[in-house]
Design an enzyme around this catalytic site. Structure first.
Site, short mmCIF file in Angstrom:
data_model
loop_
_atom_site.label_atom_id
_atom_site.label_comp_id
_atom_site.label_asym_id
_atom_site.label_seq_id
_atom_site.Cartn_x
_atom_site.Cartn_y
_atom_site.Cartn_z
N CYS A 1 0.92 9.53 3.23
CA CYS A 1 1.48 10.16 1.98
C CYS A 1 0.09 11.14 1.22
CB CYS A 1 1.31 8.86 0.54
SG CYS A 1 3.04 7.52 1.23
N ARG B 1 1.25 17.15 5.19
CA ARG B 1 0.87 16.68 5.34
C ARG B 1 2.16 15.93 5.78
NH1 ARG B 1 -4.28 14.26 3.60
NH2 ARG B 1 -3.23 12.33 3.18
N TRP C 1 5.27 9.15 1.92
CA TRP C 1 5.97 9.50 3.72
C TRP C 1 6.45 8.00 3.55
CZ3 TRP C 1 2.57 8.06 8.60
CH2 TRP C 1 4.02 8.74 9.62
N ASN D 1 -1.56 5.91 -1.13
CA ASN D 1 -1.81 6.37 0.00
C ASN D 1 -2.53 5.22 1.04
OD1 ASN D 1 -1.59 7.74 1.85
ND2 ASN D 1 -3.47 8.69 2.16
N GLY D 2 -1.93 4.69 1.50
CA GLY D 2 -2.53 3.83 2.67
C GLY D 2 -1.54 2.40 2.67
N GLU E 1 -0.39 18.14 26.81
CA GLU E 1 -1.20 18.80 25.75
C GLU E 1 0.41 19.25 25.61
OE1 GLU E 1 -2.06 18.41 22.24
OE2 GLU E 1 -1.92 20.08 21.69
N LYS F 1 2.93 19.46 22.56
CA LYS F 1 2.77 20.01 21.43
C LYS F 1 4.98 20.70 22.13
CE LYS F 1 -0.07 21.31 19.17
NZ LYS F 1 -0.28 20.22 19.88
N GLU G 1 6.51 17.81 20.16
CA GLU G 1 6.50 17.64 18.80
C GLU G 1 7.36 18.70 17.92
OE1 GLU G 1 2.35 16.86 16.86
OE2 GLU G 1 1.27 18.52 18.20
N HIS H 1 5.49 10.83 44.08
CA HIS H 1 5.53 9.28 43.39
C HIS H 1 6.38 8.56 42.11
CE1 HIS H 1 2.05 8.59 46.16
NE2 HIS H 1 1.22 10.22 45.33
N LYS I 1 0.19 14.87 9.24
CA LYS I 1 -0.95 15.33 9.98
C LYS I 1 -2.11 14.52 9.92
CE LYS I 1 -3.62 18.84 10.83
NZ LYS I 1 -3.21 19.07 12.27
C1 AGP Z 1 -1.57 17.00 17.70
O1 AGP Z 1 -0.59 17.80 17.53
C2 AGP Z 1 -0.85 15.86 16.01
N1 AGP Z 1 -0.28 16.20 15.24
C3 AGP Z 1 -1.54 14.65 16.53
O2 AGP Z 1 -1.05 14.16 17.65
C4 AGP Z 1 -3.30 14.54 16.66
O3 AGP Z 1 -3.83 15.31 17.22
C5 AGP Z 1 -3.87 13.27 16.26
O4 AGP Z 1 -2.85 12.19 14.78
C6 AGP Z 1 -4.62 13.07 16.19
O5 AGP Z 1 -5.61 13.93 14.83
P1 AGP Z 1 -6.91 13.36 14.28
O6 AGP Z 1 -7.42 14.81 15.89
O7 AGP Z 1 -7.14 13.92 13.09
O8 AGP Z 1 -7.76 12.49 14.39
#
Ligand code: AGP
Length: 615
Positions: free
Chosen positions: A2, A27, A74, A98-99, A489, A493, A496, A512, A610
């Site tokens: 949030c 966010r 969220w 938020n939380g 990575e 990408k 997501e 394997h 985020k």
């Molecule tokens: C990365 O594209 C993602 N949005 C996510 O995996 C992110 O890297 C992860 O949540 C870690 O976030 P941070 O680097 O703010 O700790």
């Protein structure tokens, strides 16, 4: 996760709050709301959907108010809906949160048994209801508020106000980030800096257990539970840390790009340069500045790194680089795994957390666990004043600027930059890198912004490849050695941003199991730089081709792949240990273009936040 905003001052509150919420959209959220208190009482407007939907239900003309709260939700408890959107109110008290209130069920049952009627399914609503309960027992509002907060268990950043205390706004922090902006005779608070960058650059990063009482011209800071508090008349009052943020509002804007993600991909030559600038000519000096002495280094038998998501992949690259250049074993772990297992950390070892936001719950917990075991904690972090940066023994800041796109791109290459600086510094200090070797690596690192720029030149080619995979349902990403994390990575990408399933795998591991997945037309991205592993990786390409797979090669040696790979994306050659910088760029672009072609919300992909500030 949030987003919270609050404002009190001389401006009309609702437009300021709406502007703040717009800047927190990155966010991720599913509903939004605002509330105000003025001499005539209070008003709350909230809806499921986007900020523009909230704008659509605000009255015209806007009610005149000089203070208010705003929220983007969220969903954690209670489905996304109008009734579950924040702010939540009871008995003239309004709250945004938020939380997660972990004991909300127990509190809610007790309140309901006392006749309190709830209007939502959220955990948050227990907060105004609890305050109202204590007020019904005769406590004035502020005492009731302080008392109610003591009943809460879990993580919360709160904005609170009441028509019983017009002219006062309350910000509470416990486990979820909250920053207070100090303007000229006005105060702001928000979950993150970009919300109010256009209005002020002076921020206070709240600590857990703190509450600010904000009224016109005065900010009173107190520790919850001890009442009273120390009136803070001026930001510079002693014992009070105001951080001047050198980000501009424009840096948090799109600046002509269609998406934050695209802008941030193209910022990487600059952000890699910014991150290395301070220490590239004196990596050992960086260690001194971090409080790391030669004696400490010689005492370390291994290093530990914990992180999540993309930051975890940067940590894996760091492992290969530090082990190659400094010859010290590096254990890399996913933070949510590290924090719950028996961590075998030697006392006085080095623990590194890597986190762009500095607020990721699992990474913070891992860092705290390591500190309990006596490790020296260093955080690689991108947000000045964030929780990780305040709790670690030392901070090595990446200088990527605000990363707004949910998918981390420029922060990733900035994290790698910091890790390479660390690898060269540790290698030099441990006598594993002679001066000439260190200078060669530093020279190669200095070229990296230019080489990243060249790698960005593959964008048109990548877009063509994106068109050919837009309808795929699954993909494999393969890499070896220091480019195995780049395969991971690239797959993350793509997942997501395009929502296409993708799996990163060490190329040597194909036989394997995953080779069973290879069927006609399956797109397989292979990261294959020239170097000691080139031939081995080429044989993996042959294995894929022999089973009908479609090979998309990322390479600095296209001629050697003619007739072997179906598609080739060319990147500039570089020192083998630095090749992740150039190899990740086309993979970021591939995810971006595929997401756009699939009409996805590239900056705010579904289900993602985020920064994951809750477990
Ligand atoms: C990365 O594209 C993602 N949005 C996510 O995996 C992110 O890297 C992860 O949540 C870690 O976030 P941070 O680097 O703010 O700790």
């Amino acid at each position: 996760m949030c987003g919270i905003v609050g404002y009190i001052g001389d401006k009309s509150a609702l437009p300021v709050l709406m502007d703040g919420l717009k800047r927190l959209e990155y966010r991720g959220y599913d509903s939004a709301g605002v509330a105000y208190v003025n001499g005539g009482g209070m008003g709350i407007y909230k809806t499921m959907g986007r900020i523009r939907d909230l704008q659509g239900i605000l009255p015209e003309p806007l009610p005149e108010a000089r203070m208010g709260l705003g929220h983007t939700r969220w969903a954690t408890h209670g489905a996304p809906s109008d009734r579950n959107a924040h702010p939540h109110a009871a008995g003239g008290v309004v709250v945004v949160h938020n939380g997660i209130i972990e004991n909300y069920q127990q509190l809610k049952s007790r309140l309901q048994s006392e006749g309190h009627e709830f209007a939502s399914d959220t955990d948050t609503e227990v907060i105004p209801q609890l305050i109202s309960r204590y007020m019904k027992k005769g406590m004035p509002f502020e005492a009731a508020m302080r008392r109610a907060i003591l009943d809460l268990k879990g993580s919360y950043a709160l904005g609170i106000m009441s028509d019983q205390a017009p002219g006062k706004l309350f910000a509470v922090r416990n486990g979820s980030p909250l920053v207070v902006g100090f303007g000229e005779g006005e105060f702001f608070f928000a979950s993150d800096i970009p919300a109010f960058l256009p209005y002020t650059k002076k921020f206070v990063f709240m600590e857990d257990g703190q509450m600010f009482t904000l009224s016109k011209g005065e900010a009173r800071l107190e520790l919850l539970g001890n009442g009273g508090g120390t009136p803070v008349k001026k930001p510079e009052a002693p014992g009070f840390k105001v951080v001047e943020i050198d980000w501009t509002a424009e840096m948090a804007e799109k600046e002509g790009y269609g998406h934050f993600m695209e802008k941030e991909i193209y910022e990487q030559p600059k952000t890699v340069m910014e991150t290395m600038r301070e220490w590239i000519d004196d990596p050992p000096g960086m260690l001194r500045a971090l409080g790391i002495t030669s004696r400490m280094i010689l005492g370390w038998r291994r290093l530990h790194i914990a992180a999540c998501g993309t930051s975890y992949h940067a940590a894996l690259v760091g492992k290969y680089a530090i082990e190659a250049l400094a010859h010290i074993p590096v254990d890399v772990e996913i933070a949510s795994e590290f924090r719950y297992r028996e961590q075998l950390i030697e006392k006085n070892s080095l623990f590194i957390s890597i986190t762009q936001s500095g607020e990721t719950a699992d990474t913070l917990a891992a860092q705290r666990e390591a500190a309990k075991k006596g490790a020296f904690s260093l955080t690689l972090c991108n947000v000045v004043g964030s929780t990780a940066s305040r709790e670690a023994d030392s901070v090595l800041y990446t200088r990527a600027g605000p990363e707004i796109g949910v998918a981390s791109t420029k922060a990733f290459t900035a994290q790698m930059t910091a890790l390479y600086l660390l690898a060269v510094a540790l290698g030099t200090e441990r006598g594993r890198l002679i001066a000439a070797e260190a200078q060669t690596l530093i020279g190669q690192l200095k070229k990296m912004p230019l080489l990243v720029e060249k790698a960005l030149g593959s964008a048109r080619r990548v877009e063509e490849v994106a068109r050919s995979i837009t309808d795929s349902s699954s993909m494999l990403y393969l890499g070896r050695g220091i480019n195995y994390p780049i395969a991971l990575e690239g797959a993350l990408k793509l997942k997501e941003i395009s929502y296409i399933h993708a799996e990163g795998y060490p190329a040597g591991e194909m036989k394997h199991g995953p080779i069973a997945l290879i069927e006609k037309g399956l797109p397989v991205v292979v990261v294959i730089p020239m170097g000691s592993l080139f031939e081995k990786t080429l044989s993996n390409i042959e294995e894929v081709k022999a089973r009908g797979g479609r090979v998309i090669a990322v390479t600095d040696e296209p001629a050697s792949l003619r007739g072997r790979a179906d598609e080739t994306i060319t990147v500039p050659p570089t020192h083998p240990v630095l090749s992740p910088f150039v190899n990740v760029i086309p993979l970021q672009l591939l995810a971006f273009h595929t997401g756009v072609l699939r009409s996805n919300d590239v900056d705010k992909p579904r289900n993602l936040a985020k920064s994951v500030t809750v477990e």
